[in-house]
Design a protein around this motif. Structure first.
Motif, PDB file in Angstrom:
ATOM      1  N   LEU A  48       0.879  -0.923   0.446  1.00 28.64           N
ATOM      2  CA  LEU A  48      -0.029   0.125  -0.308  1.00 28.64           C
ATOM      3  C   LEU A  48       0.902   1.089  -0.035  1.00 28.64           C
ATOM      4  CD1 LEU A  48      -2.625  -1.094   1.804  1.00 28.64           C
ATOM      5  CD2 LEU A  48      -3.314  -1.136  -0.235  1.00 28.64           C
ATOM      6  N   ARG A  49       1.764   1.203   0.364  1.00 31.08           N
ATOM      7  CA  ARG A  49       2.951   2.524   0.745  1.00 31.08           C
ATOM      8  C   ARG A  49       3.574   3.065  -0.760  1.00 31.08           C
ATOM      9  NH1 ARG A  49       4.519   0.253   5.712  1.00 31.08           N
ATOM     10  NH2 ARG A  49       6.111  -0.597   5.274  1.00 31.08           N
ATOM     11  N   ALA A  50       3.658   1.065  -1.681  1.00 30.02           N
ATOM     12  CA  ALA A  50       4.094   2.023  -2.623  1.00 30.02           C
ATOM     13  C   ALA A  50       3.240   1.645  -3.728  1.00 30.02           C
ATOM     14  CB  ALA A  50       5.426   0.281  -3.321  1.00 30.02           C
ATOM     15  N   HIS A  51       1.650   1.682  -3.314  1.00 25.27           N
ATOM     16  CA  HIS A  51       0.994   2.188  -4.307  1.00 25.27           C
ATOM     17  C   HIS A  51       0.708   3.634  -4.115  1.00 25.27           C
ATOM     18  CE1 HIS A  51      -2.805   2.833  -5.836  1.00 25.27           C
ATOM     19  NE2 HIS A  51      -3.451   3.429  -4.339  1.00 25.27           N
ATOM     20  N   SER A  52       0.449   3.917  -3.161  1.00 31.53           N
ATOM     21  CA  SER A  52       0.987   5.421  -2.650  1.00 31.53           C
ATOM     22  C   SER A  52       1.751   6.151  -3.008  1.00 31.53           C
ATOM     23  CB  SER A  52       0.216   5.736  -0.982  1.00 31.53           C
ATOM     24  OG  SER A  52      -1.010   5.194  -0.202  1.00 31.53           O
ATOM     25  N   GLU A  53       2.522   5.951  -2.741  1.00 29.40           N
ATOM     26  CA  GLU A  53       4.176   6.493  -3.036  1.00 29.40           C
ATOM     27  C   GLU A  53       3.784   6.873  -5.173  1.00 29.40           C
ATOM     28  OE1 GLU A  53       7.677   8.514  -2.871  1.00 29.40           O
ATOM     29  OE2 GLU A  53       5.781   8.404  -1.931  1.00 29.40           O
ATOM     30  N   ARG A  54       3.517   5.492  -5.880  1.00 31.09           N
ATOM     31  CA  ARG A  54       3.406   5.415  -7.301  1.00 31.09           C
ATOM     32  C   ARG A  54       2.220   6.692  -8.202  1.00 31.09           C
ATOM     33  NH1 ARG A  54       4.098   0.032  -6.818  1.00 31.09           N
ATOM     34  NH2 ARG A  54       1.811  -0.701  -6.581  1.00 31.09           N
ATOM     35  N   MET A  55       1.622   6.940  -7.116  1.00 32.13           N
ATOM     36  CA  MET A  55       0.043   7.218  -7.482  1.00 32.13           C
ATOM     37  C   MET A  55       1.258   8.877  -7.262  1.00 32.13           C
ATOM     38  SD  MET A  55      -2.108   5.718  -8.689  1.00 32.13           S
ATOM     39  CE  MET A  55      -0.881   4.827  -9.668  1.00 32.13           C
ATOM     40  N   ARG A  56       1.837   9.275  -6.029  1.00 29.10           N
ATOM     41  CA  ARG A  56       2.297  10.363  -5.790  1.00 29.10           C
ATOM     42  C   ARG A  56       2.669  10.739  -6.612  1.00 29.10           C
ATOM     43  NH1 ARG A  56       5.759  13.041  -3.456  1.00 29.10           N
ATOM     44  NH2 ARG A  56       7.574  11.625  -2.690  1.00 29.10           N
ATOM     45  N   LEU A  57       3.818  10.273  -7.056  1.00 30.95           N
ATOM     46  CA  LEU A  57       4.787  10.229  -7.891  1.00 30.95           C
ATOM     47  C   LEU A  57       4.690  10.721  -9.595  1.00 30.95           C
ATOM     48  CD1 LEU A  57       7.852   9.117  -6.103  1.00 30.95           C
ATOM     49  CD2 LEU A  57       7.149  11.169  -5.910  1.00 30.95           C
ATOM     50  N   TRP A  58       3.852  10.247  -9.826  1.00 36.04           N
ATOM     51  CA  TRP A  58       2.668   9.527 -11.295  1.00 36.04           C
ATOM     52  C   TRP A  58       2.982  10.665 -11.976  1.00 36.04           C
ATOM     53  CZ3 TRP A  58      -2.424   8.798 -13.104  1.00 36.04           C
ATOM     54  CH2 TRP A  58      -2.132   8.519 -14.876  1.00 36.04           C
ATOM     55  N   ASP A  59       3.672  10.444 -13.165  1.00 35.47           N
ATOM     56  CA  ASP A  59       3.150  11.966 -14.305  1.00 35.47           C
ATOM     57  C   ASP A  59       2.943  11.015 -15.456  1.00 35.47           C
ATOM     58  OD1 ASP A  59       3.874  13.466 -16.441  1.00 35.47           O
ATOM     59  OD2 ASP A  59       6.245  13.841 -16.452  1.00 35.47           O
ATOM     60  N   GLY A  63       3.341   8.049 -19.599  1.00 37.74           N
ATOM     61  CA  GLY A  63       2.442   6.387 -19.668  1.00 37.74           C
ATOM     62  C   GLY A  63       1.667   6.449 -18.407  1.00 37.74           C
ATOM     63  N   PHE A  64       1.194   5.078 -18.464  1.00 33.52           N
ATOM     64  CA  PHE A  64       0.192   4.474 -17.246  1.00 33.52           C
ATOM     65  C   PHE A  64       0.705   3.342 -16.499  1.00 33.52           C
ATOM     66  CE2 PHE A  64      -2.659   7.314 -19.751  1.00 33.52           C
ATOM     67  CZ  PHE A  64      -3.564   8.037 -18.904  1.00 33.52           C
ATOM     68  N   LYS A  65       1.828   3.459 -16.597  1.00 35.79           N
ATOM     69  CA  LYS A  65       2.874   1.730 -16.220  1.00 35.79           C
ATOM     70  C   LYS A  65       2.711   2.278 -14.794  1.00 35.79           C
ATOM     71  CE  LYS A  65       7.195  -0.125 -15.555  1.00 35.79           C
ATOM     72  NZ  LYS A  65       8.889   0.096 -15.411  1.00 35.79           N
ATOM     73  N   GLU A  66       2.770   3.285 -14.330  1.00 38.45           N
ATOM     74  CA  GLU A  66       2.673   2.840 -13.074  1.00 38.45           C
ATOM     75  C   GLU A  66       2.013   2.279 -12.061  1.00 38.45           C
ATOM     76  OE1 GLU A  66       5.224   3.156 -10.577  1.00 38.45           O
ATOM     77  OE2 GLU A  66       6.339   3.281 -13.143  1.00 38.45           O
ATOM     78  N   PRO A  67       0.135   3.646 -12.528  1.00 36.36           N
ATOM     79  CA  PRO A  67      -1.003   3.021 -12.249  1.00 36.36           C
ATOM     80  C   PRO A  67      -1.436   1.887 -12.823  1.00 36.36           C
ATOM     81  CG  PRO A  67      -1.293   4.912 -13.689  1.00 36.36           C
ATOM     82  CD  PRO A  67       0.161   4.466 -13.463  1.00 36.36           C
ATOM     83  N   PHE A  68      -0.942   1.453 -13.567  1.00 36.37           N
ATOM     84  CA  PHE A  68      -1.181  -0.091 -14.059  1.00 36.37           C
ATOM     85  C   PHE A  68      -0.841  -1.529 -13.616  1.00 36.37           C
ATOM     86  CE2 PHE A  68      -3.347   1.692 -17.177  1.00 36.37           C
ATOM     87  CZ  PHE A  68      -4.836   0.854 -17.075  1.00 36.37           C
ATOM     88  N   ILE A  69       0.275  -0.628 -12.708  1.00 35.07           N
ATOM     89  CA  ILE A  69       1.382  -2.167 -11.522  1.00 35.07           C
ATOM     90  C   ILE A  69       0.165  -1.943 -10.375  1.00 35.07           C
ATOM     91  CG2 ILE A  69       2.876  -1.774  -9.938  1.00 35.07           C
ATOM     92  CD1 ILE A  69       4.894  -0.389 -12.548  1.00 35.07           C
ATOM     93  N   SER A  70       0.398  -0.988 -10.165  1.00 38.88           N
ATOM     94  CA  SER A  70      -1.249  -0.716  -9.050  1.00 38.88           C
ATOM     95  C   SER A  70      -2.857  -1.449  -9.393  1.00 38.88           C
ATOM     96  CB  SER A  70      -1.544   0.260  -8.819  1.00 38.88           C
ATOM     97  OG  SER A  70      -0.824   1.276  -7.685  1.00 38.88           O
TER      98      SER A  70
END
Length: 126
Positions: A48-59, A63-70
């Motif tokens: 969950l921490r990794a998910h929150s960090e991904r979403m916080r830093l997502w640009d 592209g959409f790689k980061e949201p799709f990891i979540s």
């Protein structure tokens, strides 16, 4: 989503909330929630921490790689969440008139198509 529930409750709707075990603590300030449905354990704290960090830093320009990891993380709970929701919608006494769902909960989309329950999807991370 809970603020949306508050508005609907004020308009006379009965609000129930389905969530992972342990998250029912979110509802302390939302006395209008009439019933809580628990759907098993959530992802672990590190995930969950990794998910929150991904979403916080997502640009989004990257592209959409980061949201799709979540998405992959949350999709792992699909069988359990689907079964819990299916149990609710199969019976008239517990079938909701509508479901408001987080973007990451794909099981609600399948329930919508299979049982014809109206669905609104929100993405509160935005």
């Amino acid at each position: 989503m809970l603020e949306l529930g508050r508005i609907l409750s004020r308009r006379g709707h009965t609000i129930e909330f389905a969530t992972h075990n342990g998250y029912e603590i979110w509802l302390k300030e939302y006395q209008f929630v009439k019933k809580i449905h628990l759907m098993g354990p959530p992802p672990n704290a590190a995930e969950l921490r990794a998910h929150s960090e991904r979403m916080r830093l997502w640009d989004i320009t990257q592209g959409f790689k980061e949201p799709f990891i979540s998405r992959k993380l949350f999709d792992a709970s699909w069988p359990r969440v689907y079964q819990c929701l299916k149990t609710l919608v199969e019976y008239d006494a517990t079938k909701p008139d509508m479901i408001v769902s987080d973007y990451y909960v794909d099981a609600t989309k399948d329930i919508h198509f299979e049982f014809k329950v109206p669905l609104a999807v929100v993405w509160p991370q935005f």
